[in-house]
Scaffold this active site. Structure first.
Site, PDB file in Angstrom:
ATOM      1  N   PHE A 146       0.836  -1.177  -0.067  1.00 38.20           N
ATOM      2  CA  PHE A 146      -0.063   0.056   0.083  1.00 38.20           C
ATOM      3  C   PHE A 146       0.883   1.223  -0.172  1.00 38.20           C
ATOM      4  O   PHE A 146       1.707   1.529   0.771  1.00 38.20           O
ATOM      5  CB  PHE A 146      -0.894   0.044   1.245  1.00 38.20           C
ATOM      6  CG  PHE A 146      -1.814   1.275   1.050  1.00 38.20           C
ATOM      7  CD1 PHE A 146      -2.939   1.193   0.376  1.00 38.20           C
ATOM      8  CD2 PHE A 146      -1.379   2.477   1.808  1.00 38.20           C
ATOM      9  CE1 PHE A 146      -3.974   2.388   0.350  1.00 38.20           C
ATOM     10  CE2 PHE A 146      -2.343   3.480   1.999  1.00 38.20           C
ATOM     11  CZ  PHE A 146      -3.737   3.437   1.018  1.00 38.20           C
ATOM     12  N   ASP A 231       9.641   2.681   1.587  1.00 40.92           N
ATOM     13  CA  ASP A 231       8.265   3.502   2.092  1.00 40.92           C
ATOM     14  C   ASP A 231       8.231   3.035   3.549  1.00 40.92           C
ATOM     15  O   ASP A 231       7.701   2.137   3.841  1.00 40.92           O
ATOM     16  CB  ASP A 231       7.032   2.968   1.198  1.00 40.92           C
ATOM     17  CG  ASP A 231       5.908   3.710   1.831  1.00 40.92           C
ATOM     18  OD1 ASP A 231       5.927   4.324   3.030  1.00 40.92           O
ATOM     19  OD2 ASP A 231       4.739   3.491   1.141  1.00 40.92           O
ATOM     20  N   LYS A 260       3.219  10.350   8.377  1.00 43.72           N
ATOM     21  CA  LYS A 260       2.377   9.857   9.525  1.00 43.72           C
ATOM     22  C   LYS A 260       2.831  10.482  10.835  1.00 43.72           C
ATOM     23  O   LYS A 260       2.654  11.710  11.311  1.00 43.72           O
ATOM     24  CB  LYS A 260       1.987   8.552   9.521  1.00 43.72           C
ATOM     25  CG  LYS A 260       1.309   8.076   8.389  1.00 43.72           C
ATOM     26  CD  LYS A 260       0.893   6.578   8.503  1.00 43.72           C
ATOM     27  CE  LYS A 260      -0.136   6.137   7.551  1.00 43.72           C
ATOM     28  NZ  LYS A 260      -1.464   6.250   7.930  1.00 43.72           N
TER      29      LYS A 260
HETATM   30  C1  LIG Z   1       3.099   2.587   3.901  1.00 38.81           C
HETATM   31  C2  LIG Z   1       2.168   3.793   3.534  1.00 38.81           C
HETATM   32  N1  LIG Z   1       2.490   4.645   2.271  1.00 38.81           N
HETATM   33  C3  LIG Z   1       1.983   5.563   1.804  1.00 38.81           C
HETATM   34  C4  LIG Z   1       0.719   5.833   2.487  1.00 38.81           C
HETATM   35  C5  LIG Z   1      -0.394   6.915   2.304  1.00 38.81           C
HETATM   36  O1  LIG Z   1      -0.095   7.914   3.177  1.00 38.81           O
HETATM   37  P1  LIG Z   1      -0.992   9.179   3.403  1.00 38.81           P
HETATM   38  O2  LIG Z   1      -2.346   8.684   3.609  1.00 38.81           O
HETATM   39  O3  LIG Z   1      -0.729  10.171   4.384  1.00 38.81           O
HETATM   40  O4  LIG Z   1      -1.360   9.700   1.853  1.00 38.81           O
HETATM   41  C6  LIG Z   1       0.117   5.061   3.716  1.00 38.81           C
HETATM   42  C7  LIG Z   1      -0.862   5.429   4.502  1.00 38.81           C
HETATM   43  O5  LIG Z   1      -1.392   4.445   5.202  1.00 38.81           O
HETATM   44  C8  LIG Z   1       1.081   3.964   4.248  1.00 38.81           C
HETATM   45  O6  LIG Z   1       0.724   3.106   5.087  1.00 38.81           O
END
Ligand SMILES: Cc1ncc(COP(=O)(O)O)c(C=O)c1O
Length: 406
Positions: A146, A231, A260
């Site tokens: 994700f 990520d 986050k």
């Molecule tokens: C690993 C990862 N990457 C990207 C995102 C996307 O982040 P955002 O919701 O701040 O756009 C998330 C969100 O849960 C995530 O867990």
């Protein structure tokens, strides 16, 4: 602790009438928070192990964070990136201190951080191709990943429930199996620019990449001149007991994305790019109006201050050992409901034998807020400030729900 003094009775009606229906929410309105606890508009109290999906690193309304944000809000909030502000440089320096020599770009969310990382991959490909565009551009990601809801993030997220309705997606993505190095190796071709994976898959069900896999990816990237991009939007910023989860594997990525927990509740995202690739972005090639405002950076600096001052990473590393062991005992005690426990530090997944939704609802009724994840998983994401007593309380609540559902 204070009880909410403002009770709005029409919140549900306002949502029903005016808010886009892209979320299915429980009938719960949260009005106040302090530390690991939140209160709803009826005065009921919950232990919040959702933490705004791994965001509230210092818990709710930490006094140091609140003071820093209030101070900055009275001084300078936003000037755009057309000018310098003192907090952005300081925050970049602190991030470089954790990640290593390189440079930082600030944005506002995880998805936006990932967009910048995907653009970095394209720029690396263009450089590899001697400046020719569109020749080397492919990015290999993991199944079950994700990476966010933007077109780039979504295209890197091979899940039907995320992509359905939005095709055609961005071209140039291929997907290997997490922790299966051979499946990534097979996908690398002359058009490949980068490998892009979560160090611990969060939404996909709390699936950690193994040390062996990450080291193997590093070696593969070195051999084929690919960027290794991680990520760490969900698992970074101290959540595993180290600043970046990849540190546990002793691996060094070429770039990393975070968001986050970085702002502790104030929206901020960032990418760190190692020295080798830091000059790929040149003036005018990327930008954002809001990224790295004095206010957002003050919030993030406050998070890092408290993380360091209160040695929260050591706390997470230590407290999580007994906590995860207690959760594993639950799995041994309730094998017909709990298949196992995954994760590290304060990002833990309980794999259930059935749909997590009824469990999430019953846990909420019992006073514990947790999100679910893919693969029948309940995620536990306490604030990094959660005490040993609060962790034990969460185990007790989970136990009571497992007993009730037996
Ligand atoms: C690993 C990862 N990457 C990207 C995102 C996307 O982040 P955002 O919701 O701040 O756009 C998330 C969100 O849960 C995530 O867990």
């Amino acid at each position: 602790m204070n009880r909410p003094d403002v009770i709005r009775t029409n919140t549900a009606d306002l949502y029903d009438a005016h808010v886009l229906k892209n979320y299915g929410r429980p009938a719960l309105t949260l009005v106040r928070g302090s530390g690991s606890v939140v209160w709803d508009d009826q005065g009921a109290q919950y232990l919040d192990f959702t933490s705004g999906i791994a965001v509230s690193a210092l818990g709710h309304c930490h006094p140091y964070w609140v003071a820093a944000v209030q101070r900055q809000a009275g001084e300078l909030i936003h000037v755009s990136n057309l000018f310098r502000n003192p907090n952005q440089g300081e925050l970049a320096k602190r991030i470089v201190g954790y990640a290593g020599p390189g440079r930082v770009f600030f944005c506002n969310s995880g998805a936006e951080a990932n967009e910048a990382l995907l653009k970095l991959a394209r720029l690396h490909g263009m450089k590899k191709a001697g400046g020719e565009e569109g020749k080397i551009y492919k990015v290999i990601c993991a199944k079950n990943a994700f990476h966010g809801r933007t077109f780039g993030g979504m295209s890197a997220t091979p899940q039907e429930k995320i992509q359905k309705g939005f095709r055609p997606l961005v071209p140039g993505f291929a997907f290997g199996e997490l922790n299966n190095l051979a499946s990534f190796e097979e996908l690398v071709d002359d058009q490949t620019a980068a490998i892009f994976v979560e160090t611990i898959q969060g939404e996909g069900g709390v699936n950690p990449a193994t040390t062996e896999f990450l080291l193997g990816l590093r070696d593969l990237c070195n051999r084929r001149d690919l960027l290794l991009i991680l990520d760490e939007v969900q698992c970074g910023v101290g959540r595993t007991g180290k600043f970046y989860a990849y540190e546990h594997a002793g691996v060094r990525p070429d770039a990393v994305g975070m968001a986050k927990g970085l702002g502790g509740g104030f929206p901020i995202g960032a990418i760190w790019v190692g020295e080798k690739s830091a000059d790929l972005f040149q003036p005018g090639m990327h930008g954002t109006t809001f990224g790295g405002t004095p206010l957002a950076c003050a919030a993030a600096l406050a998070v890092l201050d408290v993380l360091e001052r209160d040695q929260l990473m050591a706390h997470v590393a230590q407290a999580s050992v007994a906590w995860i062991a207690a959760l594993q005992s639950l799995a041994a005690e309730f094998p017909s409901q709990l298949l196992g426990v995954r994760g590290r530090g304060f990002i833990v997944g309980l794999q259930l034998t059935s749909d997590p939704a009824p469990y999430v609802a019953t846990l909420r009724d019992a006073g514990l807020l947790v999100p679910s994840a893919g693969g029948n998983v309940i995620r536990l994401l306490p604030p990094l400030t959660a005490t040993v007593e609060e962790l034990a309380r969460a185990v007790e609540i989970i136990r009571s729900v497992l007993v009730a559902k037996k």
